[in-house]
Design a protein around this motif. Structure first.
Motif, PDB file in Angstrom:
ATOM      1  N   ARG A 131     -21.649 -19.460 -15.482  1.00 55.90           N
ATOM      2  CA  ARG A 131     -21.511 -18.016 -15.733  1.00 55.90           C
ATOM      3  C   ARG A 131     -20.568 -17.804 -16.898  1.00 55.90           C
ATOM      4  NH1 ARG A 131     -24.195 -14.962 -12.545  1.00 55.90           N
ATOM      5  NH2 ARG A 131     -24.751 -15.653 -10.483  1.00 55.90           N
ATOM      6  N   TRP A 132     -20.952 -16.910 -17.795  1.00 49.39           N
ATOM      7  CA  TRP A 132     -20.156 -16.627 -18.993  1.00 49.39           C
ATOM      8  C   TRP A 132     -19.991 -15.122 -19.178  1.00 49.39           C
ATOM      9  CZ3 TRP A 132     -17.690 -20.510 -21.336  1.00 49.39           C
ATOM     10  CH2 TRP A 132     -18.106 -21.803 -21.010  1.00 49.39           C
ATOM     11  N   ASN A 133     -19.772 -14.432 -18.074  1.00 48.25           N
ATOM     12  CA  ASN A 133     -19.584 -12.988 -18.123  1.00 48.25           C
ATOM     13  C   ASN A 133     -18.287 -12.650 -18.847  1.00 48.25           C
ATOM     14  OD1 ASN A 133     -20.806 -13.897 -15.376  1.00 48.25           O
ATOM     15  ND2 ASN A 133     -21.732 -11.923 -15.843  1.00 48.25           N
ATOM     16  N   THR A 134     -18.294 -11.516 -19.519  1.00 49.63           N
ATOM     17  CA  THR A 134     -17.110 -11.072 -20.247  1.00 49.63           C
ATOM     18  C   THR A 134     -15.910 -10.922 -19.319  1.00 49.63           C
ATOM     19  OG1 THR A 134     -18.505  -9.953 -21.853  1.00 49.63           O
ATOM     20  CG2 THR A 134     -16.209  -9.264 -21.757  1.00 49.63           C
ATOM     21  N   TRP A 135     -16.137 -10.452 -18.110  1.00 48.14           N
ATOM     22  CA  TRP A 135     -15.024 -10.247 -17.189  1.00 48.14           C
ATOM     23  C   TRP A 135     -14.326 -11.561 -16.846  1.00 48.14           C
ATOM     24  CZ3 TRP A 135     -14.998 -12.479 -12.382  1.00 48.14           C
ATOM     25  CH2 TRP A 135     -16.222 -12.886 -11.855  1.00 48.14           C
ATOM     26  N   LEU A 136     -15.032 -12.687 -16.898  1.00 44.79           N
ATOM     27  CA  LEU A 136     -14.384 -13.978 -16.643  1.00 44.79           C
ATOM     28  C   LEU A 136     -13.373 -14.314 -17.744  1.00 44.79           C
ATOM     29  CD1 LEU A 136     -17.249 -16.243 -15.270  1.00 44.79           C
ATOM     30  CD2 LEU A 136     -15.139 -15.620 -14.102  1.00 44.79           C
ATOM     31  N   PHE A 137     -13.700 -13.978 -18.979  1.00 45.08           N
ATOM     32  CA  PHE A 137     -12.742 -14.182 -20.067  1.00 45.08           C
ATOM     33  C   PHE A 137     -11.479 -13.354 -19.814  1.00 45.08           C
ATOM     34  CE2 PHE A 137     -16.767 -15.224 -22.146  1.00 45.08           C
ATOM     35  CZ  PHE A 137     -16.438 -16.382 -22.838  1.00 45.08           C
ATOM     36  N   ILE A 138     -11.673 -12.099 -19.435  1.00 40.28           N
ATOM     37  CA  ILE A 138     -10.541 -11.194 -19.206  1.00 40.28           C
ATOM     38  C   ILE A 138      -9.723 -11.653 -18.002  1.00 40.28           C
ATOM     39  CG2 ILE A 138      -9.856  -8.801 -18.746  1.00 40.28           C
ATOM     40  CD1 ILE A 138     -11.065  -9.393 -21.588  1.00 40.28           C
ATOM     41  N   VAL A 139     -10.385 -12.084 -16.940  1.00 36.60           N
ATOM     42  CA  VAL A 139      -9.665 -12.616 -15.771  1.00 36.60           C
ATOM     43  C   VAL A 139      -8.819 -13.818 -16.186  1.00 36.60           C
ATOM     44  CG1 VAL A 139      -9.970 -13.853 -13.573  1.00 36.60           C
ATOM     45  CG2 VAL A 139     -11.207 -11.729 -14.001  1.00 36.60           C
ATOM     46  N   GLY A 140      -9.377 -14.681 -17.021  1.00 38.63           N
ATOM     47  CA  GLY A 140      -8.602 -15.817 -17.523  1.00 38.63           C
ATOM     48  C   GLY A 140      -7.376 -15.364 -18.298  1.00 38.63           C
ATOM     49  N   GLY A 141      -7.524 -14.339 -19.127  1.00 41.66           N
ATOM     50  CA  GLY A 141      -6.393 -13.784 -19.866  1.00 41.66           C
ATOM     51  C   GLY A 141      -5.346 -13.175 -18.944  1.00 41.66           C
ATOM     52  N   ILE A 142      -5.804 -12.500 -17.891  1.00 42.37           N
ATOM     53  CA  ILE A 142      -4.875 -11.896 -16.928  1.00 42.37           C
ATOM     54  C   ILE A 142      -4.091 -12.980 -16.186  1.00 42.37           C
ATOM     55  CG2 ILE A 142      -4.753 -10.602 -14.749  1.00 42.37           C
ATOM     56  CD1 ILE A 142      -7.081  -8.857 -15.881  1.00 42.37           C
ATOM     57  N   VAL A 143      -4.782 -14.006 -15.724  1.00 43.55           N
ATOM     58  CA  VAL A 143      -4.103 -15.101 -15.017  1.00 43.55           C
ATOM     59  C   VAL A 143      -3.103 -15.785 -15.944  1.00 43.55           C
ATOM     60  CG1 VAL A 143      -4.442 -17.354 -13.916  1.00 43.55           C
ATOM     61  CG2 VAL A 143      -5.948 -15.445 -13.346  1.00 43.55           C
ATOM     62  N   ALA A 144      -3.505 -16.057 -17.168  1.00 44.89           N
ATOM     63  CA  ALA A 144      -2.586 -16.676 -18.128  1.00 44.89           C
ATOM     64  C   ALA A 144      -1.398 -15.762 -18.393  1.00 44.89           C
ATOM     65  CB  ALA A 144      -3.318 -16.989 -19.430  1.00 44.89           C
ATOM     66  N   GLY A 145      -1.637 -14.463 -18.478  1.00 41.32           N
ATOM     67  CA  GLY A 145      -0.551 -13.510 -18.686  1.00 41.32           C
ATOM     68  C   GLY A 145       0.429 -13.504 -17.526  1.00 41.32           C
ATOM     69  N   ILE A 146      -0.096 -13.572 -16.318  1.00 42.50           N
ATOM     70  CA  ILE A 146       0.781 -13.610 -15.140  1.00 42.50           C
ATOM     71  C   ILE A 146       1.620 -14.887 -15.142  1.00 42.50           C
ATOM     72  CG2 ILE A 146       0.788 -13.848 -12.617  1.00 42.50           C
ATOM     73  CD1 ILE A 146      -1.675 -11.932 -12.629  1.00 42.50           C
ATOM     74  N   VAL A 147       0.989 -16.005 -15.443  1.00 41.14           N
ATOM     75  CA  VAL A 147       1.715 -17.281 -15.475  1.00 41.14           C
ATOM     76  C   VAL A 147       2.783 -17.266 -16.565  1.00 41.14           C
ATOM     77  CG1 VAL A 147       1.470 -19.760 -15.949  1.00 41.14           C
ATOM     78  CG2 VAL A 147      -0.138 -18.610 -14.429  1.00 41.14           C
ATOM     79  N   CYS A 148       2.426 -16.786 -17.761  1.00 39.12           N
ATOM     80  CA  CYS A 148       3.405 -16.704 -18.864  1.00 39.12           C
ATOM     81  C   CYS A 148       4.565 -15.791 -18.500  1.00 39.12           C
ATOM     82  CB  CYS A 148       2.739 -16.193 -20.140  1.00 39.12           C
ATOM     83  SG  CYS A 148       1.677 -17.370 -20.960  1.00 39.12           S
ATOM     84  N   ALA A 149       4.260 -14.603 -17.975  1.00 41.76           N
ATOM     85  CA  ALA A 149       5.316 -13.644 -17.638  1.00 41.76           C
ATOM     86  C   ALA A 149       6.226 -14.200 -16.552  1.00 41.76           C
ATOM     87  CB  ALA A 149       4.702 -12.311 -17.203  1.00 41.76           C
ATOM     88  N   ALA A 150       5.639 -14.788 -15.527  1.00 37.44           N
ATOM     89  CA  ALA A 150       6.451 -15.342 -14.435  1.00 37.44           C
ATOM     90  C   ALA A 150       7.313 -16.503 -14.938  1.00 37.44           C
ATOM     91  CB  ALA A 150       5.547 -15.799 -13.294  1.00 37.44           C
TER      92      ALA A 150
END
Length: 188
Positions: free
Chosen positions: A108-127
């Motif tokens: 699956r290569w849905n656009t929302w998967l890219f954004i979810v990946g960015g959100i998870v990376a953002g949470i990890v970076c911020a934490a």
């Protein structure tokens, strides 16, 4: 990565070299921001998310984010103050970018998967940055600014990379590069 063609490798290399040059420019801009207004440095790190997402969007095959990020890191290493650490950071970000698609077994290569990946990376970076820098040294408002930058930048730059990837796909560069078994819905 199976069935790796020269064209696929050259596409990853082209995206990676362009990304590496942008990384080098960003290293100096980010360094200046870190020296003058360190709380806002987090807003500059999103650039590191561009090459991997662009490669994934264009090629839609497993491993291309890590490969492209590694090339970008190698290109930028001699051009910035942190040297080879830039390569390691880029590879780590590429690995993070692979995770949502690895979970779907690269089907699956849905656009929302890219954004979810960015959100998870953002949470990890911020934490991570909160734990490293803000926990004891900053007041609540300063910590919030710092964490917001580290959270927002990966998400915003992931969205920008999706738009860049879509523009590249419209030019026809992806013809013959994409895996045949991928599924994309209308939202991608």
């Amino acid at each position: 990565m199976r069935n790796v063609s020269t064209r696929l490798l050259l596409t990853c290399a082209a995206i990676g070299v362009a990304g590496g040059l942008v990384f080098a420019l960003n290293a100096w801009i980010g360094g200046t921001v870190a020296a003058l207004a360190p709380l806002f440095y987090g807003f500059t790190i999103g650039v590191y998310f561009l090459p991997g997402v662009v490669a994934q969007y264009v090629i839609r095959r497993g491993g291309v984010a890590i490969l492209t990020a590694a090339i970008a890191g190698l290109v930028t290493a001699p051009l910035q103050p942190i040297g080879f650490w830039a390569t390691l950071i880029a590879i780590a970000i590429g690995a993070f970018q692979e995770l949502p698609f690895l979970i779907t077994r690269y089907r699956r290569w849905n656009t929302w998967l890219f954004i979810v990946g960015g959100i998870v990376a953002g949470i990890v970076c911020a934490a991570g940055m909160y734990r490293t820098l803000a926990k004891d040294a900053l007041d609540a408002a300063s910590g919030a600014i710092l964490m917001t930058g580290y959270f927002v930048a990966p998400v915003v730059f992931t969205a920008i990379a999706v738009l860049l990837g879509a523009a590249l796909v419209r030019t026809g560069v992806a013809r013959g590069l994409r895996a045949e078994h991928t599924r994309v819905t209308r939202s991608a």
